[in-house]
Design a protein around this motif. Structure first.
Motif, PDB file in Angstrom:
ATOM      1  N   LYS A 216       0.836  -1.208   0.000  1.00 51.22           N
ATOM      2  CA  LYS A 216       0.000   0.000   0.000  1.00 51.22           C
ATOM      3  C   LYS A 216       0.870   1.258   0.000  1.00 51.22           C
ATOM      4  CE  LYS A 216      -4.117   1.858   2.268  1.00 51.22           C
ATOM      5  NZ  LYS A 216      -5.101   1.604   3.357  1.00 51.22           N
ATOM      6  N   GLU A 218       3.959   1.625  -1.208  1.00 51.65           N
ATOM      7  CA  GLU A 218       4.603   1.807  -2.513  1.00 51.65           C
ATOM      8  C   GLU A 218       3.589   2.180  -3.587  1.00 51.65           C
ATOM      9  OE1 GLU A 218       7.659   2.142  -2.814  1.00 51.65           O
ATOM     10  OE2 GLU A 218       8.257   1.378  -0.848  1.00 51.65           O
ATOM     11  N   SER A 219       2.402   1.627  -3.498  1.00 45.57           N
ATOM     12  CA  SER A 219       1.352   1.986  -4.457  1.00 45.57           C
ATOM     13  C   SER A 219       0.973   3.458  -4.321  1.00 45.57           C
ATOM     14  CB  SER A 219       0.119   1.101  -4.227  1.00 45.57           C
ATOM     15  OG  SER A 219      -0.944   1.501  -5.060  1.00 45.57           O
ATOM     16  N   THR A 220       0.907   3.922  -3.074  1.00 42.34           N
ATOM     17  CA  THR A 220       0.589   5.330  -2.829  1.00 42.34           C
ATOM     18  C   THR A 220       1.701   6.235  -3.342  1.00 42.34           C
ATOM     19  OG1 THR A 220      -0.708   4.729  -0.874  1.00 42.34           O
ATOM     20  CG2 THR A 220       0.012   7.031  -1.047  1.00 42.34           C
ATOM     21  N   ASN A 222       3.718   5.581  -5.851  1.00 41.03           N
ATOM     22  CA  ASN A 222       3.603   5.586  -7.315  1.00 41.03           C
ATOM     23  C   ASN A 222       2.488   6.525  -7.776  1.00 41.03           C
ATOM     24  OD1 ASN A 222       5.700   3.771  -7.636  1.00 41.03           O
ATOM     25  ND2 ASN A 222       4.361   1.976  -7.600  1.00 41.03           N
ATOM     26  N   SER A 223       1.370   6.511  -7.057  1.00 45.87           N
ATOM     27  CA  SER A 223       0.258   7.411  -7.377  1.00 45.87           C
ATOM     28  C   SER A 223       0.663   8.863  -7.166  1.00 45.87           C
ATOM     29  CB  SER A 223      -0.964   7.082  -6.512  1.00 45.87           C
ATOM     30  OG  SER A 223      -1.427   5.775  -6.767  1.00 45.87           O
TER      31      SER A 223
END
Length: 241
Positions: A216, A218-220, A222-223
């Motif tokens: 979560k 790392e996904s944030t 990237n976003s």
């Protein structure tokens, strides 16, 4: 895009990391209730993490006020706590368990040096030398911030950042004159940096929760990078350090 709109984008990204932090905070508060299962090192992890996010909340709260310039104070202390947590993670478990005691003894040693009262030191002394025999150097856990920056796992964490955050609010004439010229954009740059510290802090704390939030986090990130590139027209390198 106006400066106010650019600042709002930076604030929104910062708050994405703050939302994940709330999940870690809930875990910490739950763990604190089970005191029998805690080692000394957990007290350092919990106190440092909670303090870090209080600093973040304070910095965010200054937006839109006449005091937004002083966001540099909590952002700098966020950096200090991040660097210490990063270094803490490199220590053995035994050394981590000594951190809390050494930090506490250092405070009580200084209390003794000012007052001559050694009761507080003796209460938590354990196997350490007497307050008269021990030196501050023996109780210091963490290297200087320049060294902490060098040792930090992400090489983009720079001591130049720390010097900049320290110089801005401490009367450096060039910084004060620069603030008069740049005004609101300085708050944006400061919060942008704070958002990156938030991301890094989430990662170093997540180690102690078996990396349950790592995907979560790392996904944030990237976003966040995509928002800065697409909305603010920044390069990937500028978007988030």
């Amino acid at each position: 895009m106006s400066e106010q709109q650019r600042t709002q984008v930076v604030l929104d990204v910062f708050k994405l990391f703050r939302e994940i932090a709330e999940e870690q905070i809930i875990l910490i508060k739950s763990a604190k209730r089970d005191t029998q299962g805690l080692d000394s090192r957990h007290h350092f992890i919990f106190a440092t993490t909670l303090s870090f996010w209080r600093d973040a909340d304070f910095a965010l709260s200054l937006y839109g006020t006449q005091w937004d310039f002083y966001a540099f104070y909590p952002i700098r202390t966020m950096m200090e706590k991040l660097l210490k947590m990063g270094y803490f993670n490199t220590l053995s478990e035994e050394a981590q368990n000594q951190v809390w005691q050494k930090e506490s003894l250092l405070v009580t040693k200084r209390h003794y040096d000012m007052s001559g009262d050694q009761k507080l030191y003796n209460k938590i002394r354990g196997n350490f030398p007497s307050v008269e025999a021990i030196t501050e150097k023996e109780l210091k856990v963490f290297p200087h911030y320049e060294e902490l920056c060098r040792l930090y796992s992400n090489s983009k964490i720079s001591y130049y950042w720390y010097r900049w955050l320290s110089g801005m609010p401490h009367g450096n004439l060039a910084f004060l004159l620069m603030h008069e010229t740049l005004k609101d954009s300085e708050f944006r740059r400061c919060i942008h940096m704070g958002g990156f510290f938030g991301y890094e802090m989430l990662r170093v704390v997540d180690v102690h929760f078996a990396n349950r939030h790592l995907i979560k986090i790392e996904s944030t990130m990237n976003s966040a990078r995509k928002v800065f590139v697409d909305v603010m027209g920044q390069s990937q390198e500028e978007a988030m350090p």
